[in-house]
Write an enzyme that holds these catalytic residues in place. Sequence first.
Site, mmCIF file in Angstrom:
data_model
loop_
_atom_site.group_PDB
_atom_site.id
_atom_site.type_symbol
_atom_site.label_atom_id
_atom_site.label_comp_id
_atom_site.label_asym_id
_atom_site.label_seq_id
_atom_site.Cartn_x
_atom_site.Cartn_y
_atom_site.Cartn_z
ATOM 1 N N TRP A 188 2.837 3.122 1.749
ATOM 2 C CA TRP A 188 3.182 4.062 2.803
ATOM 3 C C TRP A 188 4.322 3.562 3.686
ATOM 4 O O TRP A 188 4.585 4.120 4.744
ATOM 5 C CB TRP A 188 1.970 4.333 3.687
ATOM 6 C CG TRP A 188 0.950 5.244 3.078
ATOM 7 C CD1 TRP A 188 -0.259 4.891 2.567
ATOM 8 C CD2 TRP A 188 1.044 6.665 2.919
ATOM 9 N NE1 TRP A 188 -0.927 5.998 2.101
ATOM 10 C CE2 TRP A 188 -0.151 7.098 2.311
ATOM 11 C CE3 TRP A 188 2.025 7.605 3.230
ATOM 12 C CZ2 TRP A 188 -0.388 8.437 2.015
ATOM 13 C CZ3 TRP A 188 1.783 8.931 2.932
ATOM 14 C CH2 TRP A 188 0.586 9.340 2.330
ATOM 15 N N TYR A 228 0.789 -1.210 0.000
ATOM 16 C CA TYR A 228 0.000 0.000 0.000
ATOM 17 C C TYR A 228 0.832 1.276 0.000
ATOM 18 O O TYR A 228 0.324 2.347 0.183
ATOM 19 C CB TYR A 228 -0.993 -0.020 1.160
ATOM 20 C CG TYR A 228 -2.132 0.928 0.913
ATOM 21 C CD1 TYR A 228 -2.918 0.792 -0.231
ATOM 22 C CD2 TYR A 228 -2.379 1.984 1.759
ATOM 23 C CE1 TYR A 228 -3.940 1.675 -0.495
ATOM 24 C CE2 TYR A 228 -3.415 2.867 1.507
ATOM 25 C CZ TYR A 228 -4.191 2.708 0.372
ATOM 26 O OH TYR A 228 -5.196 3.590 0.102
#
Length: 769
Positions: A118, A116
């Site tokens: 991050w 994802y």
Amino acid sequence: MSAEIAATTEFHPHSSHWGVFSAALRDGELLVRPHPGDPDPNDIIQNFPSALRHPARIAQPMVRRGWLERGPGPDRRRGRDEFVPMPWDAVLDLLGGELRRIRDSHGPGAVFGGSYGWASAGRFHHAQSQIHRFLNSAFGGYVASVNSYSSGAASVIVPHILGNYEELTKHNVTWEQVAQHSEMVLAFGGMALKNSMVAGGGISEHVERGAMQAARERGCDFVLVSPLRGDLPEEVGAEWIANIPGTDTALMLALVHTLVTEGLHDQAFLDRFTTGWPVFERYLLGEADGQSKDAKWAAPITGVAAEAIRTLARRLHGRRVLVTVAHALQRAEHGEQPVWMGAVLAAALGQIGLPGGGYGYALGAIGYYGRRANAVPGPTLSQGRNRHGNYIPVARIADMLLNPGTQYRYNGQTRTYPDIRLVYWAGGNPFHHHQDLNRLRQAFARVDTLVVHELAWTATARHADIVLPATMTLEREDIGYSSHDPLMVAMHRIAEPYGEARDDYDIFAGLSGRLGVAEAFTEGRTSREWLHHLYARTQQGLRDQGLPAPDFEEFWAAGTLRLPQGPDDGGPWRAFREDPEANPLPTPSGRIEIFSETIAGFGEASCPGHPAWLPPDEIPGAGTPLHLVANQPATRLHSQLDFGDHSIGSKRRGREVASMHPADAAARGIADGDVIRLFNDRGACLAAVRLTPEIRPGVVQLATGAWYDPEDPEDDRPLCVHGNPNVLTRDAGTSALAQGCTGQLTVVEVERFTGNLPPIRAFDPPQAR
């Protein structure tokens, strides 16, 4: 920090998604301090000192006992089993064999590459790039995900109606323009500083608070439409319109209705710059369906008085108005509608393309929105080419795993969910992002193998079959860079890896050798050699502009490099306004599409051809009389480093804190500081409660990101004792158009918890033998 420590400790630069900082180790203690040029630094960096050597860190490779003894296959014991420690060579040999089995027997269509993005502000040790590069090298592709949990609905509908999503959010209205030109900011869902404190790739200057203060001091009025008073900072003195959650589209319709019926809209702008207004106007005035979308109609839907709606609409006329719509509004059922309707409201006011006016979708949602773009390219690791090409909308992972072969609608297409045998996750924690976690547990039980790279024992790691310990950002070298922040950072290694943790790159390099694709993955470079290689792109960009271009070693020694930025020119919206024929928008008509022939042609009842009020399926009622707002946390990024002291310090009695109106609490015998149980048909969780009048009655707020902590993991619907609201949220798409995440809103009941308080075990390592 004392002057003595600062004088005797050597600090080195580093970066995170929540801020540039410097750090040092002194007698085994980690010290961090924010970048001195940041006008409003973020305290989330204070999670690092306690997290660096926390017992929740994963010290060595682990394999789930059931998978090791019985082999790959569906297994309900995931998340409940114990682990077996293994040496690196042995576990990489084991995993390499499983990857070969999947590749040879099922091919790339059986592999889902979960990540994802991050995981790190560094552009080389960017977990999403690393895993996708590896899977493209080893399998020739994989099943990918598209869009994001944050903006799943907006990123699909915006290209149809407004053009380029990235341009709308990143090259449009800036904070400089707000400070200098805006006369009114009408913020649907607000612009909470806790959100703009975070930016992919790092951020050196948090300017949002200062820009809003400057606008306010100049005389700009701020109007906040949100059930939460804190969604704009106190300093702006905003007028607060506390609407019922999820009703913003109805309120916007009523505002436009008032503008139109009182002749306050800009018909000339609508005629020249938009298409489809007459079709929409028939709906607005009730000519199409017999229901006028006026203030009287909207009042009971929104909880805002009809006269207050009409008064607000009249105040919009004749001023430089900026309409903003938060990401939060489209993370709900029919989330496409407020995005679209916000654009229509801004178009009706005729201010799109003017400095400080028009439509600032998601301004304040992320730290790099509303800023000038860098004028030279940054370091980016190539992910290679995914030759398989199949994908799902990111929020539909549980649907995919539970329903292989089932058809679904997405963006006008009928697609089919693939049959996934292996999920490989590096970067991100779906037990934070995803909804209905009990359903997600069932979904992960269906695959043959789940592989996870992780630095700590998140719930995702606990559900894995093979867990490979990854380094924390402080334990590796990298280059911090964001496309809209002028400071590039030489991220020095501050500490040695925890236990046997390895960089994702080194793990994938080891696996690539076992799969015979080492050269394709590594290109023969070490991590430091990759940093040299990636930096060269920026260095050449500086040279091309005749600017000083230090070599890599000079950059590394200096620690930071300030990059030139482009003009604040309003982007394509300003150019479109100045000459729509020469600078059309990249939409089918070249204009703002108030009615979209394309979307209408898809025939989706859940997203018609123009913005509309579509009542949600989930509304408060018997058994679940309260709205729950599950928004972003203030003391961590998503669920990252939830075990850090700054995050822990925001909890009460070890649990996440829910906010509730005193009247709702009194009706249930709840006092400030009590532990409450929030529940609905999907699940239940505990949280401590904070009573505040700055929340609309009938609404409870509980931030996401508390690590999922089931009281009894053997139960199929266990109580989360720590306060993760995603045991309560509904796992359904925003509409058949975008299939975005709907995790912002749900309905619940709340009661005072009177039993013996279960202990918090979220940060305790699982059993390992």
